[in-house]
Design a protein around this motif. Structure first.
Motif, short mmCIF file in Angstrom:
data_model
loop_
_atom_site.label_atom_id
_atom_site.label_comp_id
_atom_site.label_asym_id
_atom_site.label_seq_id
_atom_site.Cartn_x
_atom_site.Cartn_y
_atom_site.Cartn_z
N ASP A 185 -1.54 19.12 7.46
CA ASP A 185 -1.39 19.41 8.87
C ASP A 185 -1.23 20.91 9.11
O ASP A 185 -0.65 21.63 8.29
N ILE A 234 -5.30 20.54 12.24
CA ILE A 234 -5.18 19.12 11.86
C ILE A 234 -3.80 18.61 12.28
O ILE A 234 -2.77 19.23 11.99
N ARG A 235 -3.80 17.48 12.96
CA ARG A 235 -2.56 16.80 13.34
C ARG A 235 -2.72 15.32 12.97
O ARG A 235 -3.28 14.55 13.74
N SER A 236 -2.24 14.97 11.81
CA SER A 236 -2.40 13.60 11.34
C SER A 236 -1.63 12.63 12.23
O SER A 236 -0.59 12.97 12.79
N GLY A 255 -0.43 13.70 6.27
CA GLY A 255 0.26 14.82 6.89
C GLY A 255 0.44 16.04 6.02
O GLY A 255 1.03 17.03 6.46
#
Length: 318
Positions: free
Chosen positions: A135, A151-153, A132
């Motif tokens: 992100d 990006i969205r972990s 994260g």
């Protein structure tokens, strides 16, 4: 085969038409006084190239692991101490864990897979993409909503196959910088979770890389500007002797600047890889020390429990 396009040695017609109105004698006489100015610029560029070329040859050692001792030319942060809470210092880690250090230097991608696994305490169910730390919007998404890449972990199914995702992270997702990105995430996570600080040698390394990174960018920008200027002068003034000499010397100076920049780039990577090897060994040693302390504390706690149970038994008999 007959070539198609602009004949060699000639200037495109649209350039002649565009510049001809401003400088009628551009193509035949080199613009008169402008040609002498180009000649003066050529002399300056020649003197500059004569200085830059020996420098690019002399600093070859900076493009190798021999550049690593330069980190000691920089001061550590004042708030750091000898180990900053680590079980072993960054410089002492290669002596305590030599195999881990050599493995992290020679196989950085595989080593960072193991370092992340240890940073997670062996619990891969905790794994998310870059944990994260990266992100948010990147590339075009920073300037336009909905554009790639955001990006969205934790939303890509990492929990279903964490080992495969970690392999992608350390090998591909960051390009050539994949092992460095993965290492930085593991390092920050271990620091935050275990209350560890920045090692003094780590602070020196970051300052060294930052300084030479700025030198690299400046050399690269200077090389591009000089090279483009020389190319434009050579194309727009093919009939002037001074302009052609200026164009040639500009290309020579540009190549020397690019050579210096390339040497600095190789040196930066050498320092970073060696530093990552030392710090990876430091992190592996830290993890093993924590595990050893837990194992040693278990028998003591079991003996204390047995002693307390025996005392309770004696009390009940009385």
């Amino acid at each position: 085969m007959q070539s198609i396009g602009v004949p060699q040695g000639s200037t495109p017609t649209f350039i002649e038409d565009s510049v001809g109105a401003v400088c009628p004698h551009w193509w035949t006489e080199g613009c008169g006084e402008m040609d002498s100015l180009f000649g003066t610029c050529a002399n300056c560029l020649e003197a500059t190239a004569n200085v830059l070329e020996p420098i690019s040859d002399a600093i070859w050692c900076l493009g190798s692991p021999c550049a690593f001792p330069l980190i000691f030319c920089f001061d550590s942060d004042p708030h750091t101490n000898e180990t900053s809470g680590w079980a072993v210092s960054m410089l002492g880690a290669p002596c305590r864990r030599p195999i881990s250090c050599c493995f992290a230097i020679t196989c950085p991608n595989l080593a960072q897979w193991e370092v992340r696994r240890r940073a997670l305490g062996g619990d891969m169910s905790r794994y998310t993409l870059w944990q994260g730390q990266h992100d948010g919007p990147h590339c075009l998404a920073r300037y336009c909503d909905g554009a790639p890449i955001t990006i969205r972990s934790g939303t890509y199914g990492e929990s279903d196959c964490p080992h495969a995702f970690l392999c992608f992270e350390v090998w591909l997702l960051g390009g050539i910088c994949s092992p460095c990105c993965s290492f930085n995430v593991s390092r920050n996570m271990m620091k935050d979770e275990r209350g560890l600080g920045m090692d003094p040698t780590e602070a020196r390394q970051e300052k060294c890389v930052g300084f030479f990174g700025e030198c690299f960018r400046n050399c690269q920008q200077l090389a591009c500007c000089v090279g483009c200027a020389g190319c434009i002068i050579g194309c727009c003034a093919p009939g002037g002797e001074g302009s052609q000499e200026c164009s040639g010397e500009a290309g020579r100076a540009s190549r020397a600047c690019f050579s210096i920049a390339h040497t600095l780039w190789r040196g930066i990577w050498s320092v970073k890889i060696i530093a990552i090897g030392c710090m990876s060994a430091q992190m592996i040693h830290e993890d093993m020390e924590v595990k050893d302390s837990l194992i040693q504390s278990e028998p003591k706690s079991m003996e204390m429990d047995r002693g307390s149970n025996a005392e309770i038994g004696l009390d009940t008999k009385k």
